[in-house]
Design a protein around this motif. Structure first.
Motif, PDB file in Angstrom:
ATOM      1  N   LEU A 185       0.817  -1.208   0.000  1.00 36.82           N
ATOM      2  CA  LEU A 185       0.000   0.000   0.000  1.00 36.82           C
ATOM      3  C   LEU A 185       0.851   1.259   0.000  1.00 36.82           C
ATOM      4  O   LEU A 185       0.592   2.192  -0.760  1.00 36.82           O
ATOM      5  CB  LEU A 185      -0.929   0.001   1.213  1.00 36.82           C
ATOM      6  N   PHE A 186       1.862   1.327   0.853  1.00 34.96           N
ATOM      7  CA  PHE A 186       2.612   2.569   1.043  1.00 34.96           C
ATOM      8  C   PHE A 186       3.927   2.583   0.266  1.00 34.96           C
ATOM      9  O   PHE A 186       4.886   3.233   0.677  1.00 34.96           O
ATOM     10  CB  PHE A 186       2.876   2.792   2.529  1.00 34.96           C
ATOM     11  N   ASP A 187       3.972   1.870  -0.836  1.00 30.76           N
ATOM     12  CA  ASP A 187       5.177   1.842  -1.670  1.00 30.76           C
ATOM     13  C   ASP A 187       5.146   3.036  -2.623  1.00 30.76           C
ATOM     14  O   ASP A 187       4.644   2.941  -3.734  1.00 30.76           O
ATOM     15  CB  ASP A 187       5.242   0.531  -2.450  1.00 30.76           C
ATOM     16  N   GLY A 188       5.648   4.179  -2.170  1.00 31.32           N
ATOM     17  CA  GLY A 188       5.670   5.374  -3.010  1.00 31.32           C
ATOM     18  C   GLY A 188       5.269   6.638  -2.288  1.00 31.32           C
ATOM     19  O   GLY A 188       6.089   7.546  -2.123  1.00 31.32           O
ATOM     20  N   PRO A 189       4.022   6.745  -1.813  1.00 33.70           N
ATOM     21  CA  PRO A 189       3.605   8.000  -1.187  1.00 33.70           C
ATOM     22  C   PRO A 189       4.382   8.306   0.091  1.00 33.70           C
ATOM     23  O   PRO A 189       4.547   7.439   0.948  1.00 33.70           O
ATOM     24  CB  PRO A 189       2.118   7.757  -0.879  1.00 33.70           C
ATOM     25  N   ASP A 190       4.861   9.538   0.210  1.00 36.46           N
ATOM     26  CA  ASP A 190       5.503  10.016   1.445  1.00 36.46           C
ATOM     27  C   ASP A 190       4.390  10.602   2.301  1.00 36.46           C
ATOM     28  O   ASP A 190       4.029  11.773   2.172  1.00 36.46           O
ATOM     29  CB  ASP A 190       6.563  11.066   1.102  1.00 36.46           C
TER      30      ASP A 190
END
Length: 221
Positions: A185-190
Protein backbone atom coordinates in the motif's frame (compact mmCIF):
# COMPACT_ATOMS: atom_id res chain seq x y z
CA UNK A 1 -18.37 19.14 2.69
CA UNK A 2 -18.21 15.66 1.20
CA UNK A 3 -15.03 13.78 2.06
CA UNK A 4 -12.95 11.32 0.08
CA UNK A 5 -12.25 8.29 2.28
CA UNK A 6 -10.54 4.95 2.37
CA UNK A 7 -12.11 2.61 4.93
CA UNK A 8 -11.26 -0.88 6.05
CA UNK A 9 -8.30 -1.41 3.75
CA UNK A 10 -6.29 -4.20 5.34
CA UNK A 11 -2.56 -4.72 5.08
CA UNK A 12 -0.26 -7.42 6.43
CA UNK A 13 2.46 -6.87 9.01
CA UNK A 14 4.92 -6.60 6.12
CA UNK A 15 2.81 -3.98 4.36
CA UNK A 16 0.99 -5.88 1.61
CA UNK A 17 -2.63 -5.13 0.73
CA UNK A 18 -2.90 -8.20 -1.51
CA UNK A 19 -0.89 -11.34 -2.03
CA UNK A 20 0.92 -12.36 -5.23
CA UNK A 21 -0.62 -13.99 -8.32
CA UNK A 22 -4.10 -12.51 -8.25
CA UNK A 23 -6.53 -14.38 -10.52
CA UNK A 24 -10.10 -15.65 -10.58
CA UNK A 25 -9.28 -18.32 -7.99
CA UNK A 26 -7.27 -15.92 -5.80
CA UNK A 27 -8.94 -12.50 -6.12
CA UNK A 28 -6.81 -11.13 -3.26
CA UNK A 29 -3.70 -13.02 -4.33
CA UNK A 30 -2.25 -16.08 -2.64
CA UNK A 31 -2.77 -15.70 1.09
CA UNK A 32 -4.74 -12.49 0.71
CA UNK A 33 -7.93 -13.80 2.27
CA UNK A 34 -6.02 -14.22 5.54
CA UNK A 35 -5.94 -10.44 5.87
CA UNK A 36 -9.64 -10.10 6.52
CA UNK A 37 -10.22 -12.25 9.58
CA UNK A 38 -11.16 -9.12 11.54
CA UNK A 39 -13.88 -8.26 9.02
CA UNK A 40 -15.52 -11.51 7.94
CA UNK A 41 -17.05 -12.33 11.29
CA UNK A 42 -18.54 -8.92 12.00
CA UNK A 43 -22.25 -8.27 12.05
CA UNK A 44 -21.77 -5.56 9.40
CA UNK A 45 -20.04 -7.91 6.94
CA UNK A 46 -22.54 -10.69 7.55
CA UNK A 47 -25.52 -8.41 6.96
CA UNK A 48 -24.16 -6.07 4.29
CA UNK A 49 -22.13 -8.44 2.12
CA UNK A 50 -23.48 -11.93 2.86
CA UNK A 51 -27.04 -10.82 3.71
CA UNK A 52 -26.98 -13.17 6.70
CA UNK A 53 -27.91 -12.87 10.36
CA UNK A 54 -25.51 -12.96 13.27
CA UNK A 55 -21.95 -11.74 13.48
CA UNK A 56 -19.85 -10.12 16.15
CA UNK A 57 -20.11 -6.62 17.56
CA UNK A 58 -17.39 -4.53 19.17
CA UNK A 59 -14.44 -2.55 17.82
CA UNK A 60 -13.95 -4.51 14.59
CA UNK A 61 -17.63 -4.26 13.74
CA UNK A 62 -17.64 -0.55 14.51
CA UNK A 63 -14.88 0.03 11.96
CA UNK A 64 -16.64 -2.18 9.43
CA UNK A 65 -19.88 -0.24 9.91
CA UNK A 66 -18.31 3.21 9.63
CA UNK A 67 -17.03 2.25 6.18
CA UNK A 68 -20.60 2.12 4.86
CA UNK A 69 -21.92 5.20 6.65
CA UNK A 70 -22.70 8.33 4.62
CA UNK A 71 -21.19 6.90 1.42
CA UNK A 72 -22.77 8.25 -1.77
CA UNK A 73 -20.40 6.73 -4.34
CA UNK A 74 -17.46 4.33 -4.58
CA UNK A 75 -14.31 4.19 -6.70
CA UNK A 76 -12.69 0.82 -7.47
CA UNK A 77 -9.60 -0.19 -9.37
CA UNK A 78 -10.25 -2.62 -12.18
CA UNK A 79 -8.73 -5.55 -10.28
CA UNK A 80 -11.30 -4.98 -7.53
CA UNK A 81 -14.07 -5.43 -10.08
CA UNK A 82 -12.74 -8.61 -11.64
CA UNK A 83 -9.84 -10.70 -12.93
CA UNK A 84 -10.12 -9.77 -16.63
CA UNK A 85 -7.16 -7.89 -18.11
CA UNK A 86 -7.00 -5.93 -21.36
CA UNK A 87 -10.06 -5.12 -23.49
CA UNK A 88 -13.38 -6.46 -22.24
CA UNK A 89 -14.17 -9.55 -24.35
CA UNK A 90 -17.88 -9.07 -23.66
CA UNK A 91 -20.20 -7.89 -20.89
CA UNK A 92 -20.54 -11.29 -19.21
CA UNK A 93 -18.42 -10.47 -16.15
CA UNK A 94 -20.52 -8.55 -13.63
CA UNK A 95 -18.24 -8.52 -10.59
CA UNK A 96 -17.52 -10.82 -7.67
CA UNK A 97 -20.72 -10.17 -5.72
CA UNK A 98 -23.62 -11.79 -7.59
CA UNK A 99 -26.72 -9.99 -8.83
CA UNK A 100 -26.93 -7.57 -5.88
CA UNK A 101 -23.54 -6.07 -4.93
CA UNK A 102 -23.19 -4.55 -1.45
CA UNK A 103 -22.70 -0.95 -2.65
CA UNK A 104 -26.25 0.30 -3.43
CA UNK A 105 -24.86 3.54 -4.91
CA UNK A 106 -22.94 4.42 -8.11
CA UNK A 107 -19.53 2.74 -8.40
CA UNK A 108 -16.83 4.14 -10.70
CA UNK A 109 -14.34 1.55 -11.97
CA UNK A 110 -10.92 2.71 -13.20
CA UNK A 111 -10.03 1.08 -16.51
CA UNK A 112 -8.26 1.77 -19.81
CA UNK A 113 -10.98 0.09 -21.85
CA UNK A 114 -14.47 1.37 -22.57
CA UNK A 115 -17.52 -0.49 -21.40
CA UNK A 116 -21.18 0.50 -21.08
CA UNK A 117 -22.54 1.15 -17.57
CA UNK A 118 -23.74 -1.96 -15.76
CA UNK A 119 -26.90 -1.62 -13.68
CA UNK A 120 -27.37 -4.21 -10.94
CA UNK A 121 -30.06 -5.02 -8.40
CA UNK A 122 -30.23 -2.99 -5.21
CA UNK A 123 -29.21 0.39 -6.62
CA UNK A 124 -25.62 -0.34 -7.69
CA UNK A 125 -24.54 0.86 -11.14
CA UNK A 126 -20.97 0.29 -12.28
CA UNK A 127 -19.56 3.08 -14.46
CA UNK A 128 -16.31 2.33 -16.29
CA UNK A 129 -14.03 5.37 -16.37
CA UNK A 130 -11.20 5.62 -18.90
CA UNK A 131 -10.11 9.19 -18.14
CA UNK A 132 -8.02 8.50 -15.03
CA UNK A 133 -8.37 9.10 -11.31
CA UNK A 134 -9.35 12.76 -11.63
CA UNK A 135 -12.29 12.07 -13.90
CA UNK A 136 -13.43 9.20 -11.69
CA UNK A 137 -13.31 11.39 -8.59
CA UNK A 138 -15.14 14.29 -10.24
CA UNK A 139 -17.92 11.96 -11.36
CA UNK A 140 -18.08 10.21 -8.00
CA UNK A 141 -18.31 13.51 -6.09
CA UNK A 142 -21.08 14.70 -8.40
CA UNK A 143 -22.99 11.45 -7.90
CA UNK A 144 -22.48 11.44 -4.13
CA UNK A 145 -23.90 14.93 -3.60
CA UNK A 146 -23.39 15.87 0.06
CA UNK A 147 -22.31 12.35 1.01
CA UNK A 148 -18.77 10.96 0.95
CA UNK A 149 -16.85 9.08 -1.72
CA UNK A 150 -15.18 5.85 -0.63
CA UNK A 151 -12.17 4.51 -2.51
CA UNK A 152 -12.39 0.77 -2.12
CA UNK A 153 -9.01 -0.24 -3.55
CA UNK A 154 -6.96 -1.98 -4.59
CA UNK A 155 -3.63 -0.81 -3.33
CA UNK A 156 -2.52 0.70 -6.65
CA UNK A 157 -5.65 2.83 -6.96
CA UNK A 158 -5.37 4.04 -3.38
CA UNK A 159 -1.69 4.90 -3.85
CA UNK A 160 -2.52 7.08 -6.85
CA UNK A 161 -5.14 9.02 -4.91
CA UNK A 162 -2.85 9.39 -1.90
CA UNK A 163 0.04 10.62 -4.01
CA UNK A 164 -2.23 13.19 -5.64
CA UNK A 165 -3.38 14.51 -2.25
CA UNK A 166 -6.98 13.54 -2.93
CA UNK A 167 -7.76 11.39 0.12
CA UNK A 168 -9.05 13.19 3.20
CA UNK A 169 -9.07 10.22 5.58
CA UNK A 170 -7.63 6.72 5.50
CA UNK A 171 -8.54 3.82 7.79
CA UNK A 172 -6.03 0.98 7.58
CA UNK A 173 -6.44 -2.30 9.44
CA UNK A 174 -3.15 -4.10 10.09
CA UNK A 175 -3.67 -7.85 10.31
CA UNK A 176 -1.32 -10.19 12.22
CA UNK A 177 -0.37 -11.94 8.98
CA UNK A 178 2.79 -12.10 6.87
CA UNK A 179 2.36 -12.37 3.11
CA UNK A 180 5.99 -12.08 2.00
CA UNK A 181 5.10 -10.89 -1.49
CA UNK A 182 2.31 -9.01 -3.20
CA UNK A 183 1.21 -5.40 -3.61
CA UNK A 184 2.28 -2.86 -1.00
CA UNK A 185 0.00 0.00 0.00
CA UNK A 186 2.61 2.57 1.04
CA UNK A 187 5.18 1.84 -1.67
CA UNK A 188 5.67 5.37 -3.01
CA UNK A 189 3.61 8.00 -1.19
CA UNK A 190 5.50 10.02 1.44
CA UNK A 191 2.64 10.18 3.90
CA UNK A 192 4.37 12.64 6.23
CA UNK A 193 5.24 15.04 3.42
CA UNK A 194 1.69 14.76 2.09
CA UNK A 195 0.36 16.02 5.44
CA UNK A 196 -1.13 12.87 6.94
CA UNK A 197 -1.13 12.25 10.67
CA UNK A 198 -2.51 9.51 12.89
CA UNK A 199 -5.68 10.62 14.65
CA UNK A 200 -6.85 7.28 16.06
CA UNK A 201 -5.39 3.90 16.94
CA UNK A 202 -7.26 0.95 18.42
CA UNK A 203 -6.41 -2.73 18.54
CA UNK A 204 -8.24 -6.05 18.85
CA UNK A 205 -7.09 -9.66 18.65
CA UNK A 206 -7.68 -9.56 14.90
CA UNK A 207 -6.25 -6.20 13.81
CA UNK A 208 -4.76 -2.85 14.69
CA UNK A 209 -6.98 -0.07 13.37
CA UNK A 210 -5.22 3.13 12.33
CA UNK A 211 -6.98 6.28 11.08
CA UNK A 212 -4.89 8.81 9.20
CA UNK A 213 -6.17 12.26 8.30
CA UNK A 214 -4.70 14.81 5.93
CA UNK A 215 -4.18 18.36 7.12
CA UNK A 216 -5.25 21.14 4.78
CA UNK A 217 -7.63 21.25 1.86
CA UNK A 218 -7.89 18.46 -0.67
CA UNK A 219 -5.88 19.16 -3.80
CA UNK A 220 -7.69 19.62 -7.10
CA UNK A 221 -8.19 16.44 -9.10
Amino acid sequence: MARVRVDGFTISLDGFGAGPDQDIDHPLGIGGTELHGWLRGTRTFQRTVLRADGGTTGIDDRYAARGFENVGAWILGRNMFGPIRGPWPDDAWKGWWGDEPPYHVPVFVLTHHRRAPLEMAGGTTFHFVTGGIGEALDRALAAAGDRDVRIGGGAAAIRQYLQAGLVDELHVAIAPVLLGRGERLFDGPDMRALGYRCVRLESTEQAVHVVLRRDGERLAG
